[in-house]
Design a protein around this motif. Structure first.
Motif, PDB file in Angstrom:
ATOM      1  N   VAL A  29      -4.187  -5.673  -9.834  1.00 54.53           N
ATOM      2  CA  VAL A  29      -4.835  -6.894  -9.360  1.00 54.53           C
ATOM      3  C   VAL A  29      -3.841  -7.752  -8.585  1.00 54.53           C
ATOM      4  N   HIS A  30      -2.557  -7.544  -8.837  1.00 52.19           N
ATOM      5  CA  HIS A  30      -1.521  -8.304  -8.133  1.00 52.19           C
ATOM      6  C   HIS A  30      -0.954  -7.534  -6.942  1.00 52.19           C
ATOM      7  N   HIS A  31      -1.496  -6.352  -6.666  1.00 57.23           N
ATOM      8  CA  HIS A  31      -1.011  -5.560  -5.522  1.00 57.23           C
ATOM      9  C   HIS A  31      -1.387  -6.251  -4.210  1.00 57.23           C
ATOM     10  N   THR A  32      -0.468  -6.240  -3.263  1.00 57.65           N
ATOM     11  CA  THR A  32      -0.718  -6.864  -1.966  1.00 57.65           C
ATOM     12  C   THR A  32      -0.511  -5.862  -0.842  1.00 57.65           C
ATOM     13  N   ASN A  33      -1.171  -6.115   0.286  1.00 56.89           N
ATOM     14  CA  ASN A  33      -0.991  -5.256   1.454  1.00 56.89           C
ATOM     15  C   ASN A  33       0.222  -5.720   2.254  1.00 56.89           C
ATOM     16  N   GLU A  34       0.369  -5.170   3.458  1.00 65.18           N
ATOM     17  CA  GLU A  34       1.538  -5.504   4.265  1.00 65.18           C
ATOM     18  C   GLU A  34       1.572  -6.974   4.671  1.00 65.18           C
ATOM     19  N   MET A  35       0.415  -7.668   4.570  1.00 69.82           N
ATOM     20  CA  MET A  35       0.360  -9.095   4.889  1.00 69.82           C
ATOM     21  C   MET A  35       0.566  -9.973   3.655  1.00 69.82           C
ATOM     22  N   GLY A  36       0.869  -9.341   2.536  1.00 70.00           N
ATOM     23  CA  GLY A  36       1.055 -10.104   1.305  1.00 70.00           C
ATOM     24  C   GLY A  36      -0.242 -10.589   0.703  1.00 70.00           C
ATOM     25  N   GLN A  37      -1.367  -9.956   1.045  1.00 74.94           N
ATOM     26  CA  GLN A  37      -2.685 -10.384   0.578  1.00 74.94           C
ATOM     27  C   GLN A  37      -3.169  -9.479  -0.546  1.00 74.94           C
ATOM     28  N   ASN A  38      -3.627 -10.089  -1.643  1.00 70.49           N
ATOM     29  CA  ASN A  38      -4.207  -9.297  -2.717  1.00 70.49           C
ATOM     30  C   ASN A  38      -5.680  -9.026  -2.414  1.00 70.49           C
ATOM     31  N   ILE A  39      -6.363  -8.348  -3.323  1.00 71.81           N
ATOM     32  CA  ILE A  39      -7.749  -7.931  -3.053  1.00 71.81           C
ATOM     33  C   ILE A  39      -8.681  -9.132  -2.903  1.00 71.81           C
ATOM     34  N   PHE A  40      -8.326 -10.262  -3.504  1.00 70.78           N
ATOM     35  CA  PHE A  40      -9.194 -11.430  -3.412  1.00 70.78           C
ATOM     36  C   PHE A  40      -8.975 -12.174  -2.094  1.00 70.78           C
ATOM     37  N   HIS A  41      -7.746 -12.145  -1.582  1.00 74.14           N
ATOM     38  CA  HIS A  41      -7.534 -12.620  -0.216  1.00 74.14           C
ATOM     39  C   HIS A  41      -8.410 -11.818   0.744  1.00 74.14           C
ATOM     40  N   ILE A  42      -8.368 -10.497   0.574  1.00 74.41           N
ATOM     41  CA  ILE A  42      -9.111  -9.599   1.459  1.00 74.41           C
ATOM     42  C   ILE A  42     -10.617  -9.831   1.339  1.00 74.41           C
ATOM     43  N   ALA A  43     -11.087 -10.037   0.101  1.00 69.23           N
ATOM     44  CA  ALA A  43     -12.516 -10.272  -0.112  1.00 69.23           C
ATOM     45  C   ALA A  43     -12.975 -11.548   0.582  1.00 69.23           C
ATOM     46  N   ILE A  44     -12.158 -12.594   0.532  1.00 66.09           N
ATOM     47  CA  ILE A  44     -12.504 -13.861   1.191  1.00 66.09           C
ATOM     48  C   ILE A  44     -12.534 -13.691   2.702  1.00 66.09           C
ATOM     49  N   LEU A  45     -11.524 -13.000   3.240  1.00 65.21           N
ATOM     50  CA  LEU A  45     -11.458 -12.801   4.691  1.00 65.21           C
ATOM     51  C   LEU A  45     -12.670 -12.044   5.208  1.00 65.21           C
ATOM     52  N   ASN A  46     -13.199 -11.127   4.397  1.00 64.83           N
ATOM     53  CA  ASN A  46     -14.345 -10.315   4.816  1.00 64.83           C
ATOM     54  C   ASN A  46     -15.657 -10.828   4.250  1.00 64.83           C
ATOM     55  N   ARG A  47     -15.611 -12.021   3.602  1.00 61.03           N
ATOM     56  CA  ARG A  47     -16.806 -12.641   3.021  1.00 61.03           C
ATOM     57  C   ARG A  47     -17.530 -11.680   2.076  1.00 61.03           C
ATOM     58  N   CYS A  48     -16.754 -10.981   1.220  1.00 61.03           N
ATOM     59  CA  CYS A  48     -17.321 -10.049   0.244  1.00 61.03           C
ATOM     60  C   CYS A  48     -17.430 -10.773  -1.096  1.00 61.03           C
ATOM     61  N   GLU A  49     -18.499 -11.504  -1.268  1.00 59.71           N
ATOM     62  CA  GLU A  49     -18.661 -12.348  -2.446  1.00 59.71           C
ATOM     63  C   GLU A  49     -18.682 -11.544  -3.742  1.00 59.71           C
ATOM     64  N   ASP A  50     -19.302 -10.341  -3.720  1.00 60.66           N
ATOM     65  CA  ASP A  50     -19.389  -9.535  -4.933  1.00 60.66           C
ATOM     66  C   ASP A  50     -18.012  -9.106  -5.421  1.00 60.66           C
ATOM     67  N   ARG A  63      -6.402 -15.950 -13.305  1.00 63.13           N
ATOM     68  CA  ARG A  63      -7.164 -16.445 -12.154  1.00 63.13           C
ATOM     69  C   ARG A  63      -6.348 -17.452 -11.366  1.00 63.13           C
ATOM     70  N   HIS A  64      -5.625 -18.310 -12.100  1.00 66.61           N
ATOM     71  CA  HIS A  64      -4.805 -19.328 -11.430  1.00 66.61           C
ATOM     72  C   HIS A  64      -3.725 -18.673 -10.569  1.00 66.61           C
ATOM     73  N   LEU A  65      -3.082 -17.645 -11.111  1.00 66.57           N
ATOM     74  CA  LEU A  65      -2.055 -16.936 -10.344  1.00 66.57           C
ATOM     75  C   LEU A  65      -2.644 -16.277  -9.108  1.00 66.57           C
ATOM     76  N   ILE A  66      -3.859 -15.750  -9.242  1.00 65.78           N
ATOM     77  CA  ILE A  66      -4.494 -15.038  -8.126  1.00 65.78           C
ATOM     78  C   ILE A  66      -4.849 -15.997  -6.995  1.00 65.78           C
ATOM     79  N   VAL A  67      -5.504 -17.105  -7.335  1.00 66.91           N
ATOM     80  CA  VAL A  67      -6.004 -18.006  -6.281  1.00 66.91           C
ATOM     81  C   VAL A  67      -4.889 -18.819  -5.634  1.00 66.91           C
ATOM     82  N   THR A  68      -3.744 -18.948  -6.324  1.00 71.08           N
ATOM     83  CA  THR A  68      -2.634 -19.712  -5.746  1.00 71.08           C
ATOM     84  C   THR A  68      -1.595 -18.813  -5.082  1.00 71.08           C
TER      85      THR A  68
END
Length: 216
Positions: A29-50, A63-68
């Motif tokens: 859950v803390h894994h990031t891509n080459e842009m330093g984005q985790n899966i929830f960053h990616i979900a927001i960028l692609n508007r994947c609410e589910d 959750r706090h660690l993820i969103v910050t």
């Protein structure tokens, strides 16, 4: 391979795959891509609410660690929600509910304990979207209110002029003991009650404050 699959699933909006991988490898859950984005960053960028909603399966501190968590552009999940661009908006803007749904989705993104102070920021950043949502909702509610009011009037007229008429001596409907008449009365009463309820509902929409939380 698993990490890339996780990123691809988040990018494509497939929550089932994301959930299965996280259950087996929770540390990803803390894994990031080459842009330093985790899966929830990616979900927001692609508007994947589910996919983003999977965040509620974690403990509050996680959750706090993820969103910050900030990416290579110094953007957290909250920053990405605020950075809504036209090309990223829902493909529903042509419909009456488009902007309203967008406001609903956006405001829901702030309903965590860590983000309770971000509402005013969201409202300011999406002022144009709020105004558009208000106009679309008022237009839709006005049209629906007119239609439902007509239906209510017809049902009320039918209720006071029953089929077959009334007995001139006692005023009781002539078909009072007919089974079909009883069914008619029940359905007419149900329709009248439902239509009046809808009128009240649409009037409450028309008189709403149209703040961001009202869309939710």
């Amino acid at each position: 391979m698993i990490q890339q699959t996780l990123v691809n699933a988040a990018n494509s909006g497939i929550p089932e795959v994301v959930e299965e991988i996280i259950e087996v490898f929770p540390g990803l859950v803390h894994h990031t891509n080459e842009m330093g984005q985790n899966i929830f960053h990616i979900a927001i960028l692609n508007r994947c609410e589910d996919v983003f909603n999977l965040i509620y399966q974690f403990r509050e501190e996680v959750r706090h660690l993820i969103v910050t968590k900030r990416d290579s552009n110094d953007k957290s999940c909250l920053d990405l929600i605020l950075d809504l661009k036209k090309e990223q908006k829902l493909n529903l803007r042509a419909s009456a509910a488009g902007a309203a749904l967008q406001n609903c989705s956006g405001s829901r993104g702030f309903r965590t304990k860590e983000t309770t102070t971000s509402g005013p920021v969201y409202t300011e950043a999406h002022e144009e979207l709020v105004k558009e949502g208000e106009k679309l909702m008022k237009d839709a509610a006005t049209s629906c209110t007119t239609i439902v009011a007509l239906v209510t009037a017809v049902l009320f007229a039918v209720a006071i002029t029953v089929p077959g008429g009334n007995d001139g001596n006692n005023g009781i409907p002539i078909l009072f003991e007919d089974r079909g008449f009883i069914i008619f009365v029940i359905l007419d009463a149900f329709g009248l009650f439902s239509s009046i309820s809808y009128v009240v509902m649409f009037l409450s929409i028309l008189t709403s404050r149209y703040s961001v939380i009202d869309f939710l």
